[in-house]
Design a protein around this motif. Structure first.
Motif, PDB file in Angstrom:
ATOM      1  N   MET A   1       0.805  -1.313   0.031  1.00 17.63           N
ATOM      2  CA  MET A   1      -0.145  -0.012   0.073  1.00 17.63           C
ATOM      3  C   MET A   1       0.935   1.254  -0.147  1.00 17.63           C
ATOM      4  O   MET A   1       1.811   1.322   0.809  1.00 17.63           O
ATOM      5  CB  MET A   1      -0.893  -0.028   0.992  1.00 17.63           C
ATOM      6  CG  MET A   1      -1.894   1.006   1.396  1.00 17.63           C
ATOM      7  SD  MET A   1      -3.372   0.907  -0.030  1.00 17.63           S
ATOM      8  CE  MET A   1      -3.703  -0.862   0.103  1.00 17.63           C
ATOM      9  N   ASN A   2       0.680   2.243  -0.637  1.00 21.94           N
ATOM     10  CA  ASN A   2       1.305   3.521  -0.821  1.00 21.94           C
ATOM     11  C   ASN A   2       1.049   4.429   0.284  1.00 21.94           C
ATOM     12  O   ASN A   2       0.027   4.007   0.903  1.00 21.94           O
ATOM     13  CB  ASN A   2       1.204   4.169  -2.157  1.00 21.94           C
ATOM     14  CG  ASN A   2      -0.181   4.509  -2.528  1.00 21.94           C
ATOM     15  OD1 ASN A   2      -0.869   4.963  -1.526  1.00 21.94           O
ATOM     16  ND2 ASN A   2      -0.684   4.473  -3.688  1.00 21.94           N
TER      17      ASN A   2
ATOM     18  N   THR B   1      -5.319   3.441   2.760  1.00 16.16           N
ATOM     19  CA  THR B   1      -6.261   2.454   2.428  1.00 16.16           C
ATOM     20  C   THR B   1      -7.210   2.973   1.417  1.00 16.16           C
ATOM     21  O   THR B   1      -7.847   4.199   1.230  1.00 16.16           O
ATOM     22  CB  THR B   1      -6.833   1.738   3.331  1.00 16.16           C
ATOM     23  OG1 THR B   1      -7.638   2.753   4.034  1.00 16.16           O
ATOM     24  CG2 THR B   1      -5.816   1.282   4.451  1.00 16.16           C
ATOM     25  N   ASP B   2      -7.976   1.842   0.668  1.00 18.50           N
ATOM     26  CA  ASP B   2      -8.861   2.382  -0.299  1.00 18.50           C
ATOM     27  C   ASP B   2     -10.224   2.893   0.537  1.00 18.50           C
ATOM     28  O   ASP B   2     -10.647   3.964   0.202  1.00 18.50           O
ATOM     29  CB  ASP B   2      -9.487   1.174  -0.909  1.00 18.50           C
ATOM     30  CG  ASP B   2      -8.474   0.557  -1.847  1.00 18.50           C
ATOM     31  OD1 ASP B   2      -7.533   1.184  -2.588  1.00 18.50           O
ATOM     32  OD2 ASP B   2      -8.542  -0.591  -2.470  1.00 18.50           O
ATOM     33  N   GLN B   3     -10.405   2.545   1.931  1.00 19.27           N
ATOM     34  CA  GLN B   3     -11.421   2.659   2.389  1.00 19.27           C
ATOM     35  C   GLN B   3     -11.114   4.137   2.691  1.00 19.27           C
ATOM     36  O   GLN B   3     -11.982   5.127   3.015  1.00 19.27           O
ATOM     37  CB  GLN B   3     -11.836   2.060   3.646  1.00 19.27           C
ATOM     38  CG  GLN B   3     -12.087   0.495   3.344  1.00 19.27           C
ATOM     39  CD  GLN B   3     -11.048  -0.549   2.824  1.00 19.27           C
ATOM     40  OE1 GLN B   3      -9.761  -0.189   2.703  1.00 19.27           O
ATOM     41  NE2 GLN B   3     -11.443  -1.509   2.473  1.00 19.27           N
ATOM     42  N   LYS B   4      -9.787   4.503   3.443  1.00 16.93           N
ATOM     43  CA  LYS B   4      -9.831   5.823   3.715  1.00 16.93           C
ATOM     44  C   LYS B   4      -9.898   7.140   2.779  1.00 16.93           C
ATOM     45  O   LYS B   4     -10.397   8.075   2.604  1.00 16.93           O
ATOM     46  CB  LYS B   4      -8.379   6.093   4.378  1.00 16.93           C
ATOM     47  CG  LYS B   4      -8.299   5.281   5.803  1.00 16.93           C
ATOM     48  CD  LYS B   4      -9.110   6.034   6.757  1.00 16.93           C
ATOM     49  CE  LYS B   4      -8.980   5.316   8.125  1.00 16.93           C
ATOM     50  NZ  LYS B   4      -9.887   5.898   9.085  1.00 16.93           N
ATOM     51  N   LEU B   5      -9.356   6.499   1.370  1.00 11.50           N
ATOM     52  CA  LEU B   5      -9.550   7.136   0.050  1.00 11.50           C
ATOM     53  C   LEU B   5     -10.940   7.513   0.026  1.00 11.50           C
ATOM     54  O   LEU B   5     -11.048   8.529  -0.410  1.00 11.50           O
ATOM     55  CB  LEU B   5      -8.817   6.574  -0.844  1.00 11.50           C
ATOM     56  CG  LEU B   5      -7.099   6.630  -0.547  1.00 11.50           C
ATOM     57  CD1 LEU B   5      -6.486   5.874  -2.049  1.00 11.50           C
ATOM     58  CD2 LEU B   5      -6.673   8.146  -0.759  1.00 11.50           C
ATOM     59  N   MET B   6     -11.778   6.448   0.169  1.00 17.32           N
ATOM     60  CA  MET B   6     -13.238   6.814  -0.366  1.00 17.32           C
ATOM     61  C   MET B   6     -13.907   7.687   0.687  1.00 17.32           C
ATOM     62  O   MET B   6     -14.443   8.607   0.174  1.00 17.32           O
ATOM     63  CB  MET B   6     -14.077   5.480  -0.476  1.00 17.32           C
ATOM     64  CG  MET B   6     -13.860   4.685  -1.754  1.00 17.32           C
ATOM     65  SD  MET B   6     -14.483   5.535  -3.150  1.00 17.32           S
ATOM     66  CE  MET B   6     -16.297   5.926  -2.614  1.00 17.32           C
ATOM     67  N   GLN B   7     -13.496   7.490   1.976  1.00 16.94           N
ATOM     68  CA  GLN B   7     -13.877   8.476   2.956  1.00 16.94           C
ATOM     69  C   GLN B   7     -13.583  10.046   2.704  1.00 16.94           C
ATOM     70  O   GLN B   7     -14.293  10.875   2.795  1.00 16.94           O
ATOM     71  CB  GLN B   7     -13.558   8.112   4.398  1.00 16.94           C
ATOM     72  CG  GLN B   7     -14.156   6.937   4.760  1.00 16.94           C
ATOM     73  CD  GLN B   7     -13.575   6.746   6.202  1.00 16.94           C
ATOM     74  OE1 GLN B   7     -12.444   6.502   6.575  1.00 16.94           O
ATOM     75  NE2 GLN B   7     -14.492   6.359   7.230  1.00 16.94           N
ATOM     76  N   ARG B   8     -12.269  10.037   2.146  1.00 19.35           N
ATOM     77  CA  ARG B   8     -11.652  11.408   1.906  1.00 19.35           C
ATOM     78  C   ARG B   8     -12.396  12.058   0.636  1.00 19.35           C
ATOM     79  O   ARG B   8     -12.827  13.127   0.433  1.00 19.35           O
ATOM     80  CB  ARG B   8     -10.327  11.388   1.542  1.00 19.35           C
ATOM     81  CG  ARG B   8      -9.620  11.233   2.846  1.00 19.35           C
ATOM     82  CD  ARG B   8      -8.006  11.055   2.822  1.00 19.35           C
ATOM     83  NE  ARG B   8      -7.235  11.913   1.839  1.00 19.35           N
ATOM     84  CZ  ARG B   8      -5.994  11.749   1.425  1.00 19.35           C
ATOM     85  NH1 ARG B   8      -5.265  11.038   1.746  1.00 19.35           N
ATOM     86  NH2 ARG B   8      -5.538  12.962   0.593  1.00 19.35           N
TER      87      ARG B   8
END
Length: 77
Positions: free
Chosen positions: A1-2, A6-13
Motif C-alpha cells: 500500500m502506498n 487504504t482504499d477505505q480511507k481514500l473513499m472517505q476522503r
C-alpha cells in the motif's frame, strides 16, 4: 500500500470532497476494473462503456459509501 492510505480511507476522503483521493483510487484500480469487465464482455466497446459506467456510478454514489465492505467489493457491485 502506498502512502496515500487504504482504499477505505481514500473513499472517505473522496466522499468528503477530496478530488485527489479519487485520482489515487482510479490510478490504483483502473487496470483491475477494466480487466474484470473485459473478461465478461465479448465486445470491447461494451467493456469500455461499462468501465466508464463503473466510475460514473462511484462518483454519483460517493456520499453513500460505507465502511461495511472493502472498496474492491464496492467497485464491482
Amino acid at each position: 500500500m502506498n502512502d496515500h492510505g487504504t482504499d477505505q480511507k481514500l473513499m472517505q476522503r473522496y466522499a468528503a470532497g477530496d478530488a485527489k483521493a479519487f485520482e489515487w483510487l482510479h490510478a490504483r484500480h483502473k487496470g483491475g476494473v477494466y480487466r474484470d469487465i473485459r473478461d465478461q464482455c465479448a465486445v470491447a466497446a461494451t467493456a469500455d462503456e461499462s468501465f466508464q459506467d463503473v466510475w460514473v456510478n462511484l462518483v454519483t454514489a460517493r456520499e453513500r459509501y460505507s465502511l461495511q465492505a472493502k472498496f474492491t467489493t464496492y467497485r464491482t457491485g
